[in-house]
Design a protein around this motif. Structure first.
Motif, short mmCIF file in Angstrom:
data_model
loop_
_atom_site.label_atom_id
_atom_site.label_comp_id
_atom_site.label_asym_id
_atom_site.label_seq_id
_atom_site.Cartn_x
_atom_site.Cartn_y
_atom_site.Cartn_z
N ILE A 182 -11.33 -43.60 5.23
CA ILE A 182 -12.48 -42.95 5.86
C ILE A 182 -13.68 -43.90 5.86
O ILE A 182 -14.41 -44.01 6.84
N GLU A 183 -13.90 -44.60 4.73
CA GLU A 183 -14.99 -45.57 4.65
C GLU A 183 -14.78 -46.70 5.65
O GLU A 183 -15.72 -47.17 6.29
N LYS A 184 -13.54 -47.15 5.78
CA LYS A 184 -13.22 -48.23 6.72
C LYS A 184 -13.48 -47.78 8.15
O LYS A 184 -13.96 -48.55 8.99
N GLN A 185 -13.18 -46.53 8.45
CA GLN A 185 -13.37 -46.00 9.81
C GLN A 185 -14.84 -45.90 10.18
O GLN A 185 -15.17 -45.85 11.36
N LYS A 186 -15.72 -45.89 9.18
CA LYS A 186 -17.15 -45.91 9.46
C LYS A 186 -17.60 -47.28 9.95
O LYS A 186 -18.62 -47.40 10.63
N GLN A 187 -16.82 -48.31 9.61
CA GLN A 187 -17.16 -49.67 10.01
C GLN A 187 -16.55 -50.03 11.36
O GLN A 187 -17.14 -50.77 12.14
N MET A 188 -15.35 -49.51 11.63
CA MET A 188 -14.65 -49.82 12.87
C MET A 188 -13.57 -48.78 13.13
O MET A 188 -13.07 -48.15 12.18
N PRO A 189 -13.21 -48.56 14.39
CA PRO A 189 -12.14 -47.59 14.68
C PRO A 189 -10.79 -48.11 14.20
O PRO A 189 -10.46 -49.29 14.38
N ILE A 190 -10.00 -47.24 13.58
CA ILE A 190 -8.68 -47.59 13.06
C ILE A 190 -7.65 -46.70 13.74
O ILE A 190 -7.75 -45.47 13.69
N SER A 191 -6.68 -47.32 14.39
CA SER A 191 -5.62 -46.55 15.03
C SER A 191 -4.57 -46.14 14.01
O SER A 191 -4.54 -46.65 12.88
N LYS A 192 -3.69 -45.21 14.39
CA LYS A 192 -2.61 -44.80 13.50
C LYS A 192 -1.72 -45.98 13.14
O LYS A 192 -1.33 -46.15 11.98
N LYS A 193 -1.42 -46.80 14.14
CA LYS A 193 -0.56 -47.95 13.91
C LYS A 193 -1.19 -48.92 12.92
O LYS A 193 -0.53 -49.41 11.99
N GLN A 194 -2.48 -49.20 13.08
CA GLN A 194 -3.17 -50.13 12.17
C GLN A 194 -3.21 -49.58 10.75
O GLN A 194 -2.99 -50.31 9.79
N ALA A 195 -3.48 -48.29 10.62
CA ALA A 195 -3.57 -47.68 9.29
C ALA A 195 -2.22 -47.74 8.57
O ALA A 195 -2.16 -48.03 7.37
N LEU A 196 -1.13 -47.47 9.29
CA LEU A 196 0.19 -47.49 8.67
C LEU A 196 0.64 -48.90 8.35
O LEU A 196 1.28 -49.13 7.33
N ILE A 197 0.31 -49.86 9.23
CA ILE A 197 0.65 -51.26 8.93
C ILE A 197 -0.10 -51.72 7.69
O ILE A 197 0.48 -52.37 6.80
N ASP A 198 -1.38 -51.39 7.61
CA ASP A 198 -2.19 -51.76 6.44
C ASP A 198 -1.58 -51.18 5.17
O ASP A 198 -1.40 -51.88 4.17
N PHE A 199 -1.22 -49.89 5.22
CA PHE A 199 -0.63 -49.25 4.04
C PHE A 199 0.71 -49.89 3.68
O PHE A 199 0.96 -50.21 2.51
N ASN A 200 1.58 -50.06 4.68
CA ASN A 200 2.92 -50.60 4.42
C ASN A 200 2.88 -52.02 3.89
O ASN A 200 3.67 -52.38 3.00
N VAL A 201 1.98 -52.84 4.42
CA VAL A 201 1.85 -54.22 3.92
C VAL A 201 1.44 -54.21 2.45
O VAL A 201 2.02 -54.92 1.62
N GLY A 202 0.44 -53.39 2.12
CA GLY A 202 0.00 -53.31 0.73
C GLY A 202 1.10 -52.79 -0.18
O GLY A 202 1.30 -53.30 -1.29
#
Length: 424
Positions: A220-240
């Motif tokens: 949610i904090e990241k989305q305040k800085q820039m729009p995050i798509s579903k694909k980007q959010a899941l890639i970010d989570f899966n990579v981590g």
């Protein structure tokens, strides 16, 4: 043709840059995870049992995946945090989470702060208690002054440095001669005496499940800085998440390659443990790398401390705001600061109580995490099946089965531990 290739390359490059910039919550989650569970539990598992527990580490990471993924999936689908989701299902669910989370917050902060202080003893000749106080004050200053943006940037740098160093050390360790003594007798981890260690290791592997809430709030904090798509959010989570699994096995390989079979064991003392841990690296990378490795390990566990304080405090402040119907941002900020300070003070008392005995403290915190795992798992699973999500965002048959297997696994091991601890 050449112009088309250039356009394609530029588009690919910009897409990768946007994806990298969008990454953050998942890497912060990895930074929180790759601390005591990896530096301590994985390395110790390799040092004491070789490769025997590799499949357990892999299994518990895989089993926990659906419950951790709920943080990113729910938030990117609804724009709400998991905490809001708990509250929407019933006030009692959020109250239950908050009570358990408050206990875990103090205990976990104490554990990672003492581990950071132990690593700091390699450079500063002060007692662990004093160093723990310095660590807590430094962490609070970093969070309060830098907020999420600084935390986001630091996590990427620290994760890259730690990953590179650890992979290098593990690769070099594969080429060293066998260190197994001729009189060494292999011990099976599947003995009653080792149930406590197994449960502790699984409790923080890759992290306590309540970290999924942090991922939700950080997103949610990241989305305040820039729009995050579903694909980007899941890639970010899966990579981590994949990164935490790989490094868990890499840390185990270090312990198995360098310490297993030498009849040496990690010391309960924080200072001695830190020294033994750095020796694992310097034995394979050379004595001159000792301080470099020490700095990287210190940065790693310090980043864990910072993210743990931020994550628990942020989730508790958000929970309190929801339960008391205060949703204004300034109220949350004031509440966040107060909770951070209170949590740090209480954790310092726990550190003083354990008097520098690092491993007993960490084992206590990890066991506590595992016992409460089934509650957090059930909350997230229930939420991912609720009507608050559109049908396409809810868990399907595969994720349902995966989640049920995980819950059965957690309940079974919890019963086994309770029997071992209090009955057998």
């Amino acid at each position: 043709m050449k112009e088309m290739l250039e356009i394609t390359n530029n588009a690919t490059g910009k897409g990768f840059f946007r994806l990298f910039k969008a990454m953050g919550p998942g890497l912060l989650m990895a930074a929180a995870a790759i601390g005591a569970s990896h530096l301590v539990a994985s390395t110790r598992a390799g040092a004491e049992f070789g490769w025997q527990l590799a499949w357990v580490i892999l299994a518990v990471n895989v089993i926990k995946y659906p419950f951790f993924a709920a943080g990113a999936r729910y938030t990117v689908a609804t724009g709400e945090s998991l905490l809001q989701g708990y509250y929407n299902q019933g006030r009692g669910y959020l109250v239950l989470f908050t009570l358990l989370n408050a206990i875990a917050a103090v205990a976990s902060t104490a554990g990672v702060s003492m581990l950071t202080a132990a690593m700091l003893t390699l450079f500063v000749p002060l007692s662990i208690d004093i160093l723990a106080l310095i660590v807590l004050i430094s962490s609070l200053a970093l969070i309060i002054l830098g907020h999420y943006r600084l935390l986001d940037r630091l996590s990427k740098f620290i994760m890259f440095a730690l990953t590179l160093t650890t992979l290098t050390a593990a690769a070099l360790a594969l080429n060293i001669p066998s260190v197994i003594n001729s009189d060494f007798v292999s011990v099976s981890p599947w003995q009653w005496a080792n149930i406590g260690f197994l449960v502790a290791m699984m409790g923080w592997m890759p992290a306590p499940i309540e970290v999924s809430v942090w991922n939700s709030l950080w997103l949610i904090e990241k989305q305040k800085q820039m729009p995050i798509s579903k694909k980007q959010a899941l890639i970010d989570f899966n990579v981590g998440y994949v990164l935490t699994i790989i490094l868990a096995l890499v840390f185990l390989s270090l312990g198995a390659s360098v310490m297993y079979g030498t009849n040496e064991h990690f010391s309960d003392s924080g200072g001695l443990f830190a020294n033994q841990l750095i020796e694992l690296y310097s034995d394979v990378m050379g004595g001159e790398s000792r301080y470099l490795i020490g700095v990287v390990a210190l940065l790693c566990i310090f980043s864990t401390t910072v993210t743990v304080i931020d994550g628990y405090s942020r989730s508790l402040a958000e929970s309190w705001a929801l339960l008391t119907h205060h949703s204004k941002d300034n109220y949350k900020i004031v509440g966040l600061t107060r909770i951070m300070i209170s949590m740090s003070v209480l954790s310092l008392f726990i550190i003083l109580f354990f008097q520098g005995s690092l491993l007993p403290l960490l084992e206590f915190v990890m066991i506590l995490a595992f016992i409460t795992t089934v509650v957090y798992a059930a909350l997230n699973f229930r939420l991912m099946l609720s009507e608050q999500l559109s049908p396409e965002d809810r868990y399907g048959p595969v994720m349902k089965l995966w989640s049920w297997l995980g819950i059965v696994y957690f309940v079974s091991f919890s019963i086994l531990f309770i029997y071992w601890k209090f009955i057998q």
